[in-house]
Scaffold this motif. Structure first.
Motif: not given
Length: 1295
Positions: A1199-1214
């Motif tokens: 779950q933690l690995i999966a959770l990292q994806m939307p967090l990274l997506a927001d980071g790359i967007r910014i």
């Protein structure tokens, strides 16, 4: 026989005394060597060698009787002298030098012998007394204020091409008063550009002493250097010309007012002179001690031409300053004015030359003749040359100054034929016994026969000054030119010569009335007149001779006591002097007067003879006399009054130390007689005042306090004496403390039901008795404590012993802090109390608890007392906290608060302002708002809070959560001032070599502002330099813990860090963690994470940080598995991404570089290989079969690995929104890598989305299994994982 065998030495009694003395001195000699007291060590060494040599002569048995008697006098005198200066006991002897036996000598004779011996030794060490007295005075607090200063001058170089030798005379000058205020410092400079004495190269230094505070406030003060050329009349003169003439060359002046006013040392260059200056506080002796690196025995000393503010008793000075001012000389047959050279010398009344009596300047020995500067063809030369005349005080009355005048020719051949053309003289003492008055003197220049100029008997009958000749001619109208070829009158010569004199003497006065008083014995018929005239003498003159004047007054009072007239006059004179010293002008002489009274007019010996008489009477009384005396009293009240007064008088005499401390025999005699008397009176107490009807509480109370005062008197404390003295006392008198101590015990037990009346009042006195370090006495008296416990338990009605307990704790604290008590006492007290309590039916439980509690308190107090002398303030703080925690637990607020303020003071000394604030906060919390004393408690509480806020502000700590908003200025600092985040250090101490409060324990230390790890390590290593480093980070075994050494352990691992709210990084921190990797099983070559375990130490402190200390002890160690480590790593990474994304959402101005680095480290496969490693290690069937209990944890990691994806997506967007041209290639690569990574993760572990809320980002909650073990680097005191309290933990373990 056996134990009663008597050994009779074969040595002579004097030989025995020599042997005993040498043994006693040897111990002191060794201690002086160890303490590096070189001067005293050498002094004792010389005396010891003398005694050894004389002892060998005495033991040889070859000396004739008369030589042996003479040697005996020398030996006894040397022993008595040595004993006095070493602080040993006075030895009293008969007329033949034999030691008196006190049992064979009457008390009065013994007293008189002590007086005679003291006086004899005082006379012998009179020369040493002056110096020692001054040292004693400077050690007294009253002299702490500096009244005297010294100016240090270091002469660096003189750059001036004179071509001949030169004399440089430096002195201090007051330009406003146009006068020199100090002697000259003389430097003789060679024509080669170096000092004349090559050994003085780079060692030309002087100190101008005796400067007073009034000198420091002069508007201006200058350093003047007069340069005198020594050579030919003219620089161009050749070999045939006269040489050795002192000719004026130049003068240099520098304003040094700033330096005199206290500015730092400077290097100055003026007129080719290089000097450095520094103002030093203190007189010569003080600066030699305090600034030994600057001022040593080779440093020249130039004194002030005047007295310092304070003239210490015993200071002796006798300096006469003579200034050649000017002259006028007739040119006679010469066409041009003469080149006059003045030669000054000192002669006695027979004309004998006083060798080396004239001192041109400090730095050189005196000269017998002083030759002035020669001015070329000047009719009225002005010299203004000052020299010092130093001769013995007793010679002053016989001496005079002679001045001869000679023309000096520049041609050597002519100069040799020149003779003195005139002479003058002046006597140093007037006919009435007063010294030559200060000021200018116009001397008569006599001309005539050169032989008669040198004949003192011829010219001393003539007047020496023009004032004197006018006084002699006026009455008779006759002139006095009848002697040979001399022309004494003012009309017979046009020549004149003027000098000025200044007397700086503590023994010579220019006041005839004061002189008459000082010499009162030789002029006894004028005592009344001189006493009355004393009140008219100028104050400055009296204070110069203050000690001599007081001596004269007291001697008149003592020796002329039959005449009451003198008593009143002396009293008036003393009142005058005391009022004079009270004047603000002379108030700095107060210490001198007080010291004189203390040292010369102590009332002790005034009543010592009466005490000796009383002791003599008591000594002769036996049991019959005592009984008969008591039976003479008619009523019971008479006996009470007598015993009351006697007990009070004895206690007063014991407390006052009637005799000097070195009168050992007299003191022991008195103690033995007093002890016998007190023991006689105890039978009277038991007989008349013990039963219920006749019991006298106050009388018994006085007895107990007298007995305790006697037992604890310093003269009976054998442990404080040398072994030799201890043996003497034991052999002659025994240990009187045991006798009186056993009597105290018996009298206590005799009280029966009356004991309760002495509880708790007698707890303190009995404690004093038990603390005396005598084992038998302790064993006999400690059980009294149990008796008190039992008595209060039975008679108080409360079935407890709280009064006794509280009083014992209070008194124990005071006594141990005062220096009493030791480890043996603690052990014995616990042992005896436990033995008695365990035998008691009702006190076995509570008594045992109390015994262990008192033992614990004693351990803390002894540690505290020991460590108070330690240089480490941290150790002192630890012991203080241990003690105050004890008193807090026992609810002894009075003592608890006292130690709180001791801790506060230690913190402020170390600038631990935060800890000082938390310490005061503990006191504030004790104050009740709703108590009966509302106003005073509330007022105190507000005052405390103000001080606390101030400390918090200085300690850079936010106080919002601790205190209400009381001061706007404080809150401005709270809101705006930068608060540095503290570092935390773990320190372990292993081995028996550490103090008990540190031994085998680990502590967390809160570092100071910006304190580096290296600085912290250095501080600890300085404190424990012998600590050894441990090579392993594992907890040490018993072998190391029980070792007598100190072991040091260091970890250089990086701290474990979480991103925390700024408040909880520095406040309410109570838990800390540190991790270290540990491999279990064989290493997997394909996956290093598979068998990588993390050993995590959890540190839980007794108090949260910041608190009352900068360190607290740690508690717990746990370990976590590789899977839990992986989960924690993923949680940290996700937390880091989430925080940095939120920061960029809130603040668009933040730089993008940290975000770039973070994203690149996660999504770039070349950098990051984490997911793959986790999959290989944990997401396999084999792992699940071996660890079925980890199923939930594996799911959590996914779950933690999966959770990292939307967090990274927001980071790359910014990241894309803040893109620059330079970052475009990196962003493109990040986007491509993330796209591939996201596809892979979502396929394997599913999709997790984040719900957007305006203004913020909300993450789906994932509960961590690992967090149930340990998930943060530090947590706050409420144990919530969301509020960890530290940036991390730097580990440095010292063991």
């Amino acid at each position: 026989r056996g134990q009663h065998e008597t050994v009779i030495p074969s040595e002579l009694p004097l030989g025995q005394e020599l042997t005993s003395t040498l043994r006693e001195w040897a111990v002191i000699w060794h201690k002086l060597y160890v303490d590096n007291k070189t001067t005293q060590f050498r002094h004792v060494q010389q005396m010891t060698y003398s005694l050894i040599e004389w002892r060998s002569q005495i033991l040889s048995g070859t000396l004739p009787k008369d030589e042996l008697a003479e040697l005996k006098k020398k030996v006894t005198a040397k022993i008595d002298y040595g004993n006095r200066i070493l602080g040993l006991d006075l030895v009293v002897r008969d007329d033949n030098g034999n030691i008196l036996d006190p049992d064979e000598t009457s008390t009065i004779s013994l007293f008189k012998s002590h007086e005679t011996a003291s006086k004899r030794i005082e006379e012998r060490i009179q020369e040493e007394k002056s110096l020692q007295q001054n040292l004693d005075l400077r050690g007294q607090p009253i002299f702490n204020t500096t009244h005297t200063y010294s100016l240090y001058v270091n002469f660096k170089n003189f750059v001036c091409n004179i071509g001949e030798d030169a004399e440089l005379l430096m002195s201090l000058y007051d330009p406003d008063l146009s006068k020199f205020i100090s002697e000259n410092y003389l430097v003789r400079w060679g024509s080669n550009g170096m000092p004349k004495e090559i050994e003085k190269l780079n060692n030309l230094q002087a100190v101008f002493t005796d400067l007073s505070s009034s000198d420091l406030i002069r508007p201006k003060i200058s350093l003047v250097c007069q340069i005198v050329r020594v050579g030919h009349m003219e620089l161009k003169d050749g070999k045939k010309h006269t040489c050795g003439l002192r000719r004026p060359f130049g003068v240099a002046v520098m304003d040094i007012t700033d330096i005199i006013h206290g500015k730092e040392c400077y290097l100055f260059f003026f007129l080719g002179l290089w000097v450095s200056l520094k103002l030093l506080p203190g007189d010569l002796a003080q600066v030699q001690k305090d600034f030994s690196h600057l001022v040593d025995r080779s440093t020249a000393v130039a004194r002030k031409m005047g007295f310092p503010e304070i003239i210490l008793p015993g200071d002796v000075r006798n300096d006469i300053y003579v200034t050649l001012i000017q002259g006028e000389f007739d040119k006679g047959k010469k066409k041009t004015p003469k080149n006059v050279e003045v030669t000054m010398s000192v002669h006695d009344e027979d004309g004998n030359l006083q060798e080396k009596a004239i001192h041109p300047g400090a730095g050189y020995e005196g000269v017998s003749e002083y030759k002035s500067v020669v001015y070329y063809q000047v009719k009225q030369p002005c010299w203004y040359e000052t020299v010092k005349v130093s001769i013995a005080i007793e010679e002053v009355s016989r001496c005079h100054l002679r001045f001869t005048f000679r023309h000096r020719s520049s041609q050597e051949s002519r100069d040799k034929s020149e003779r003195a053309f005139g002479m003058g003289f002046v006597k140093l003492m007037n006919a009435d016994g007063t010294t030559l008055q200060d000021g200018k003197h116009n001397l008569i220049v006599y001309k005539g026969d050169n032989k008669k100029m040198e004949d003192a008997k011829c010219y001393l009958t003539l007047p020496c000054t023009k004032t004197e000749i006018e006084e002699k001619e006026a009455p008779s109208g006759k002139n006095l030119h009848h002697l040979a070829n001399f022309t004494p009158t003012k009309d017979s010569t046009k020549d004149s010569f003027q000098i000025a004199t200044l007397i700086c003497s503590t023994k010579l006065t220019q006041n005839v009335d004061l002189l008459g008083l000082l010499n009162w014995r030789s002029n006894s018929q004028n005592i009344s007149h001189n006493l009355r005239k004393l009140m008219e003498v100028e104050g400055g003159e009296i204070v110069k001779f203050l000690q001599d004047t007081l001596d004269a007054l007291f001697n008149i009072m003592m020796e002329m006591s039959e005449n009451e007239t003198y008593d009143f006059l002396v009293f008036d004179a003393l009142v005058f002097i005391i009022s004079l010293i009270g004047d603000i002008k002379f108030q700095h002489f107060n210490p001198v007067l007080e010291t004189y009274i203390y040292k010369h007019f102590s009332a002790t010996l005034a009543y010592g003879i009466f005490v000796a008489c009383m002791t003599a009477i008591l000594r002769q009384m036996d049991d019959f006399h005592y009984n008969h005396y008591i039976n003479t009293f008619k009523t019971r009240q008479d006996i009470i009054d007598f015993l009351m007064e006697t007990f009070i008088m004895f206690k007063d005499l014991i407390g006052k130390n009637v005799y000097a401390t070195d009168w050992m025999v007299m003191n022991m005699m008195q103690s033995r007689v007093f002890l016998r008397a007190v023991n006689q009176f105890t039978s009277v107490l038991n007989r008349f005042f013990l039963d219920q009807a006749n019991f006298e509480l106050q009388l018994w109370n006085n007895y107990f306090h007298l007995a305790v005062a006697f037992l604890t008197h310093e003269s009976l404390q054998l442990e404080t004496f040398s072994q030799a003295k201890r043996n003497k006392i034991i052999k002659k008198y025994g240990d009187m403390r045991k006798e009186i101590g056993f009597k105290i015990r018996d009298m206590w037990y005799n009280l029966g039901p009356h004991k309760i009346k002495f509880i708790p009042a007698m707890v303190g006195p009995i404690l004093e008795v038990t603390l005396v370090p005598e084992p038998e006495l302790r064993k006999a008296t400690i059980p009294i404590f149990f008796d008190m416990m039992q008595c209060e338990f039975n008679f108080s009605g409360n079935r407890n012993f709280h009064m006794f307990e509280n009083e014992l704790i209070t008194k124990l604290d005071q006594e141990v802090e005062g220096g009493r008590g030791d480890e043996q006492y603690k052990i014995l007290l616990e042992k005896l109390l436990l033995e008695h309590c365990r035998k008691h039916k009702y006190l076995s439980a509570s008594g045992e608890v109390f015994a262990l509690l008192v033992s614990s308190l004693l351990e803390n107090l002894l540690d505290y007392r020991t460590i108070m002398h330690d240089e480490s303030k941290e150790n002192r703080m630890s012991c203080t906290v241990n003690v105050l925690n004890f008193y807090k637990e026992k609810k002894r607020e009075d003592i608890y608060i006292r130690y709180l303020y001791k801790l506060r003071d230690l913190h402020t000394d170390c600038e631990n302002f935060t800890e000082a604030a938390y310490t005061l906060l503990l006191h504030a919390e004790l104050l009740q708002r709703d108590s009966y004393y509302v106003y005073s408690q509330q007022e105190l509480k507000e005052k405390l809070y103000q001080e606390i806020i101030s400390f918090f502000d200085r300690g850079k700590v936010s106080v919002c959560s601790v205190l209400t908003k009381k001061r706007a200025t404080f809150y401005e600092n709270i809101m705006k001032a930068m608060r540095p985040q503290p570092e935390y250090f773990a320190v372990g101490y292993y081995g028996q070599g550490f103090p008990s409060f540190l031994r085998n324990k680990i502590f967390i230390y809160r570092g100071k502002e910006y304190e580096r790890r290296e600085d912290f390590n250095l501080k600890l290593l300085t404190q424990f330099p012998s600590a050894e480093k441990m090579t392993s980070t594992a907890p040490p075994g018993e072998e190391i813990k029980s070792s007598p050494k100190q072991f040091q352990f260091k970890l250089e691992n990086s701290p474990f860090i979480l991103l925390l709210s700024s408040y909880y990084r520095a406040n309410e921190v109570q838990q800390f963690t540190h991790s270290r990797p540990v491999r279990k099983g064989e290493k997997d070559p394909d996956n290093e994470f598979a068998n990588m375990w993390i050993e995590r130490t959890t540190y839980t402190t007794a108090y949260s940080f910041p608190g009352i200390l900068k360190w607290f002890e740690v508690k717990q160690i746990t370990t976590i598995s590789p899977l839990e480590n992986a989960i924690e790593t993923m949680e940290l990474t996700n937390e880091k991404i989430s925080n940095i994304v939120q920061q960029h959402v809130w603040d668009r101005s933040l730089p993008v570089h940290p975000l770039s680095m973070l994203l690149n480290g996660i999504v770039d496969p070349a950098v990051m290989g984490g997911y793959t490693n986790y999959e290989k290690a944990f997401f396999t069937e084999k792992y699940l079969q071996e660890h079925p209990e980890d199923q939930d944890k594996i799911e959590l990691l996914k779950q933690l690995i999966a959770l990292q994806m939307p967090l990274l997506a927001d980071g790359i967007r910014i990241h894309g929104e803040k893109l620059t041209e330079q970052l475009k290639p990196l962003h493109d690569r990040l986007t491509a890598c993330f796209k591939e990574l996201k596809k892979k993760v979502e396929k394997r572990y599913g999709v997790i989305t984040l719900v957007s809320v305006p203004g913020c980002l909300v993450r789906l909650s994932v509960t961590s299994v690992a967090s149930s073990v340990v998930s943060t680097s530090s947590t706050s005191s409420d144990s919530t994982s969301s509020r960890p309290g530290s940036d991390g933990l730097v580990i440095s373990l010292y063991m």
